[in-house]
Design a protein around this motif. Structure first.
Motif, PDB file in Angstrom:
ATOM      1  N   UNK A 166       0.823  -1.198   0.000  1.00  0.00           N
ATOM      2  CA  UNK A 166       0.000   0.000   0.000  1.00  0.00           C
ATOM      3  C   UNK A 166       0.858   1.249   0.000  1.00  0.00           C
ATOM      4  N   UNK A 167       0.235   2.367  -0.383  1.00  0.00           N
ATOM      5  CA  UNK A 167       0.988   3.615  -0.551  1.00  0.00           C
ATOM      6  C   UNK A 167       1.586   4.114   0.747  1.00  0.00           C
ATOM      7  N   UNK A 168       0.797   4.182   1.815  1.00  0.00           N
ATOM      8  CA  UNK A 168       1.297   4.740   3.070  1.00  0.00           C
ATOM      9  C   UNK A 168       2.450   3.909   3.612  1.00  0.00           C
ATOM     10  N   UNK A 169       2.309   2.598   3.577  1.00  0.00           N
ATOM     11  CA  UNK A 169       3.372   1.736   4.096  1.00  0.00           C
ATOM     12  C   UNK A 169       4.638   1.846   3.251  1.00  0.00           C
ATOM     13  N   UNK A 170       4.481   1.986   1.915  1.00  0.00           N
ATOM     14  CA  UNK A 170       5.675   2.084   1.063  1.00  0.00           C
ATOM     15  C   UNK A 170       6.439   3.374   1.346  1.00  0.00           C
ATOM     16  N   UNK A 171       5.738   4.478   1.541  1.00  0.00           N
ATOM     17  CA  UNK A 171       6.417   5.737   1.875  1.00  0.00           C
ATOM     18  C   UNK A 171       7.127   5.614   3.212  1.00  0.00           C
ATOM     19  N   UNK A 172       6.459   4.976   4.188  1.00  0.00           N
ATOM     20  CA  UNK A 172       7.092   4.788   5.495  1.00  0.00           C
ATOM     21  C   UNK A 172       8.348   3.932   5.379  1.00  0.00           C
ATOM     22  N   UNK A 173       8.295   2.885   4.580  1.00  0.00           N
ATOM     23  CA  UNK A 173       9.465   2.017   4.416  1.00  0.00           C
ATOM     24  C   UNK A 173      10.619   2.757   3.761  1.00  0.00           C
ATOM     25  N   UNK A 174      10.319   3.557   2.747  1.00  0.00           N
ATOM     26  CA  UNK A 174      11.381   4.272   2.040  1.00  0.00           C
ATOM     27  C   UNK A 174      12.028   5.333   2.917  1.00  0.00           C
ATOM     28  N   UNK A 175      11.297   5.819   3.891  1.00  0.00           N
ATOM     29  CA  UNK A 175      11.855   6.839   4.784  1.00  0.00           C
ATOM     30  C   UNK A 175      12.432   6.236   6.046  1.00  0.00           C
ATOM     31  N   UNK A 176      12.227   4.929   6.249  1.00  0.00           N
ATOM     32  CA  UNK A 176      12.615   4.305   7.504  1.00  0.00           C
ATOM     33  C   UNK A 176      13.995   3.684   7.475  1.00  0.00           C
ATOM     34  N   UNK A 177      14.191   2.717   8.339  1.00  0.00           N
ATOM     35  CA  UNK A 177      15.482   2.061   8.493  1.00  0.00           C
ATOM     36  C   UNK A 177      15.783   1.175   7.279  1.00  0.00           C
ATOM     37  N   UNK A 178      17.065   1.152   6.890  1.00  0.00           N
ATOM     38  CA  UNK A 178      17.472   0.376   5.724  1.00  0.00           C
ATOM     39  C   UNK A 178      17.176  -1.107   5.911  1.00  0.00           C
ATOM     40  N   UNK A 179      17.432  -1.626   7.108  1.00  0.00           N
ATOM     41  CA  UNK A 179      17.223  -3.060   7.339  1.00  0.00           C
ATOM     42  C   UNK A 179      15.754  -3.434   7.160  1.00  0.00           C
ATOM     43  N   UNK A 180      14.849  -2.584   7.633  1.00  0.00           N
ATOM     44  CA  UNK A 180      13.425  -2.870   7.485  1.00  0.00           C
ATOM     45  C   UNK A 180      13.019  -2.821   6.017  1.00  0.00           C
ATOM     46  N   UNK A 181      13.534  -1.826   5.300  1.00  0.00           N
ATOM     47  CA  UNK A 181      13.247  -1.707   3.869  1.00  0.00           C
ATOM     48  C   UNK A 181      13.762  -2.931   3.119  1.00  0.00           C
ATOM     49  N   UNK A 182      14.976  -3.339   3.443  1.00  0.00           N
ATOM     50  CA  UNK A 182      15.589  -4.484   2.781  1.00  0.00           C
ATOM     51  C   UNK A 182      14.764  -5.752   2.998  1.00  0.00           C
ATOM     52  N   UNK A 183      14.349  -5.977   4.229  1.00  0.00           N
ATOM     53  CA  UNK A 183      13.554  -7.163   4.526  1.00  0.00           C
ATOM     54  C   UNK A 183      12.203  -7.140   3.845  1.00  0.00           C
ATOM     55  N   UNK A 184      11.558  -5.968   3.824  1.00  0.00           N
ATOM     56  CA  UNK A 184      10.247  -5.853   3.190  1.00  0.00           C
ATOM     57  C   UNK A 184      10.341  -6.088   1.688  1.00  0.00           C
ATOM     58  N   UNK A 185      11.408  -5.583   1.079  1.00  0.00           N
ATOM     59  CA  UNK A 185      11.552  -5.767  -0.368  1.00  0.00           C
ATOM     60  C   UNK A 185      11.828  -7.239  -0.692  1.00  0.00           C
ATOM     61  N   UNK A 186      12.669  -7.882   0.086  1.00  0.00           N
ATOM     62  CA  UNK A 186      12.955  -9.300  -0.153  1.00  0.00           C
ATOM     63  C   UNK A 186      11.681 -10.138  -0.051  1.00  0.00           C
ATOM     64  N   UNK A 187      10.874  -9.841   0.948  1.00  0.00           N
ATOM     65  CA  UNK A 187       9.621 -10.584   1.111  1.00  0.00           C
ATOM     66  C   UNK A 187       8.694 -10.325  -0.071  1.00  0.00           C
ATOM     67  N   UNK A 188       8.609  -9.062  -0.495  1.00  0.00           N
ATOM     68  CA  UNK A 188       7.732  -8.722  -1.618  1.00  0.00           C
ATOM     69  C   UNK A 188       8.198  -9.382  -2.908  1.00  0.00           C
ATOM     70  N   UNK A 189       9.512  -9.423  -3.132  1.00  0.00           N
ATOM     71  CA  UNK A 189      10.003  -9.997  -4.390  1.00  0.00           C
ATOM     72  C   UNK A 189       9.811 -11.509  -4.396  1.00  0.00           C
ATOM     73  N   UNK A 190       9.943 -12.148  -3.236  1.00  0.00           N
ATOM     74  CA  UNK A 190       9.677 -13.581  -3.165  1.00  0.00           C
ATOM     75  C   UNK A 190       8.217 -13.872  -3.485  1.00  0.00           C
ATOM     76  N   UNK A 191       7.320 -13.076  -2.916  1.00  0.00           N
ATOM     77  CA  UNK A 191       5.896 -13.255  -3.196  1.00  0.00           C
ATOM     78  C   UNK A 191       5.592 -12.978  -4.659  1.00  0.00           C
TER      79      UNK A 191
END
Length: 631
Positions: free
Chosen positions: A360-385
């Protein structure tokens, strides 16, 4: 709003004392005369507060008459590193014309400006910040800024700035058609961005270049017609309309900032990979560390970002794999562990759309502005899915066990805003053993039928050689068989038979023998005019029973189908493959008997390749069906 050392100082508001004169000179394209006029003004008072701004207008006049070196020199000598607006406007126009930019802004400094007090108080200054991000190829920052503008309650931000910033993001991501769609509908509303004519022309420049990059040269020329006919000097506009014929030099390209997340491959065993048509290995874990993707190659090479390669079991898939590796594709699917090309990280602008689709839009903006480790983990999970969903859409089997939550897969599977393959990051070659119309996703096939899906390449081989290859694999060393279920089952069956004759008889009479069903259900591929069909017998080369001429011809067909006819001189393509027993043409002749030929005719007559005894397609003749030799 007052930024004396950054954006405000370099782009005075309309009506400031130094704006009208230079702007009037800009409109008729006065060129050298205007530069001389500005230099006289500067010589009279070198310490005037407008010095940087006047030098910027002189740089714009140098751009107009094609003196790009002078434009860069003035930007580098007169502008401070913090002069974000003028520097970025100059560099973006240089880049649109295929020229080397001047010195760039500090990306971290630019990223900090929107969060500063009054950072996005005015649409004009926010537009200049977006230009700075575009010059630095900060695609995900642009997507986030566009999303923020789209949610803004101010009409100018929501209705004009948001689509303009999103268009800049699409240009950076290498999606010129999306930029065209976003900018075409703005029309005169672009004036609401503010500034003077220069800023509005930058939007027009972006649209014109995107039109050229999508092949709509006539529309681009019409867009710039008034400027080209009314101005005495319009070399810049001529460069905008020139087609890009080769990748720019390193300095003239938009430098891709390091991606905020690493490249990743599926961590779930959707279908275990079998390198060299048999050695099954699990998907590799995602590599650690961020990888940058070279934007110039992606933007200016005409290769499609994704291709689907259908290569049935036993077809000698290492031959097309060698070609796609040489072209820079990362192999996935049945050959994902067999390529020499390392997995590329996501390119500029490829992270935010996937995060938005997944979370979702709000969560993606939060991830891009947040901690690198959290962004990295979220992207890996999304790409696997995403890869599991894509693999399913290709009609391939997946395991029920998945490391990602089913809700995430469901969300991506039902994502309608963007075609699913547009969310896949990097340049990928998806290897499958078959593409069954009854199992592949209907929307995928409709999109492909309408010209919007990845190109499909069919790599076919004489079924008799495929049978021999499969028997050799399954009765050979156990460590090459891997864990593919049908291979495990038929290894037990084949090894229980005493002779090659008995094994061939089984392969020809058992409809479930590995590769037979895919062959029957994939016959539409070799008949469809938009499928590029390439033959193993033509790719094999002299060392494996083929000929150099046939290999050159089929390479020409394939490279033309992929939009890279100039790639034949790449070392891995110009050198024929070495001798390999698994790739030999006609190996079946040593083992097939007359009875086997009768069984083949009775059970699999439709799978006999129609091209084997026909001449190869001449390289200079356009193929009505790419890759299919004519009679």
């Amino acid at each position: 709003m007052h930024w004396p050392d950054t954006l405000w100082s370099c782009t005075p508001a309309p009506g400031s004392p130094c704006t009208p004169g230079p702007t009037r000179k800009q409109e008729p394209g006065a060129g050298p005369n205007a530069i001389a006029f500005l230099d006289r003004w500067l010589a009279e008072d070198p310490s005037a507060p407008q010095t940087r701004h006047l030098n910027w207008h002189a740089a714009l006049q140098a751009l107009a008459c094609g003196d790009f070196a002078q434009a860069r020199r003035r930007a580098d000598e007169a502008l401070d590193r913090a002069d974000v607006g003028m520097r970025s406007a100059t560099n973006w126009r240089l880049l649109r014309a295929g020229q080397a930019p001047a010195g760039r802004c500090d990306l971290e400094h630019v990223r900090a400006l929107p969060a500063a007090p009054g950072g996005t108080a005015e649409v004009f200054h926010t537009f200049n910040l977006a230009l700075a991000l575009a010059v630095e190829a900060a695609g995900d920052d642009l997507y986030a800024l566009a999303a923020r503008a789209a949610d803004d309650q101010r009409p100018d931000f929501r209705e004009v700035l948001a689509p303009v910033v999103r268009a800049l993001a699409e240009v950076v991501a290498g999606h010129p058609q999306a930029a065209v769609d976003l900018l075409t509908g703005l029309g005169e509303h672009v004036e609401r961005i503010g500034g003077v004519r220069v800023e509005r022309e930058i939007v027009q420049d972006t649209l014109a270049r995107a039109l050229v990059d999508t092949g709509e040269h006539t529309r681009a020329a019409q867009l710039l017609d008034r400027r080209r006919t009314a101005r005495r000097h319009h070399a810049y506009e001529d460069h905008l309309l020139a087609p890009a014929t080769r990748p720019p030099t390193e300095r003239s390209s938009i430098a891709a900032a390091p991606s905020p997340v690493p490249a990743a491959r599926p961590t779930s065993p959707e279908r275990p990979d079998h390198a060299a048509d048999g050695a099954v290995r699990p998907y590799p874990a995602p590599p650690v560390g961020a990888l940058a993707f070279s934007l110039p190659g992606r933007r200016l090479m005409t290769l499609p970002p994704h291709i689907i390669v259908v290569s049935p079991l036993g077809s000698g898939t290492t031959l097309p794999l060698r070609i796609t590796n040489a072209l820079g594709y990362t192999p996935h699917g049945t050959m994902s562990d067999a390529g020499d090309t390392p997995a590329t990280g996501p390119g500029p602008g490829e992270v935010e759309p996937l995060l938005r689709a997944a979370y979702g839009r709000e969560a993606s903006v939060r991830l891009l502005r947040g901690e690198h480790a959290e962004l990295q983990g979220a992207f890996r999970t999304a790409i696997t899915a995403l890869w599991r969903v894509w693999w399913t859409r290709l009609g391939q089997p997946v395991t029920h066990a998945s490391p990602v939550h089913p809700t995430l897969e469901h969300r991506l599977a039902h994502h309608l805003e963007t075609p699913l393959h547009h969310l896949l990051p990097g340049r990928n070659a998806w290897y499958v053993t078959g593409l069954d119309l009854s199992r592949a996703d209907a929307d995928l096939l409709r999109t492909w039928h309408g010209g919007g899906g990845p190109p499909i390449v069919l790599h076919q081989r004489d079924i008799r050689d495929r049978v021999i290859s499969q028997i050799r694999l399954l009765t050979g060393p156990a460590d090459r068989v891997g864990t593919l279920p049908e291979h495990l089952v038929y290894r037990d069956i084949l090894t229980s038979l005493p002779t090659m004759d008995a094994r061939i008889t089984l392969a020809l009479t058992d409809p479930c023998f590995p590769g037979m069903a895919e062959g029957r259900h994939g016959q539409w591929l070799r008949r469809h005019p938009r499928v590029c069909v390439i033959a193993h017998e033509q790719l094999a080369g002299p060392a494996n029973g083929g000929t150099a001429g046939a290999r050159d011809q089929v390479l020409t067909v394939l490279l033309n189908a992929l939009g890279r006819p100039d790639a034949t001189d790449l070392p891995d393509l110009s050198t024929p493959p070495a001798r390999d027993p698994d790739l030999m043409v006609g190996a079946w002749r040593e083992h097939f008997t007359a009875e086997h030929e009768r069984l083949l005719e009775r059970h699999h007559a439709g799978l006999l390749a129609p091209y084997l005894d026909r001449p190869a397609l001449p390289a200079h003749v356009p193929a009505p069906r790419p890759g299919l030799p004519t009679t």
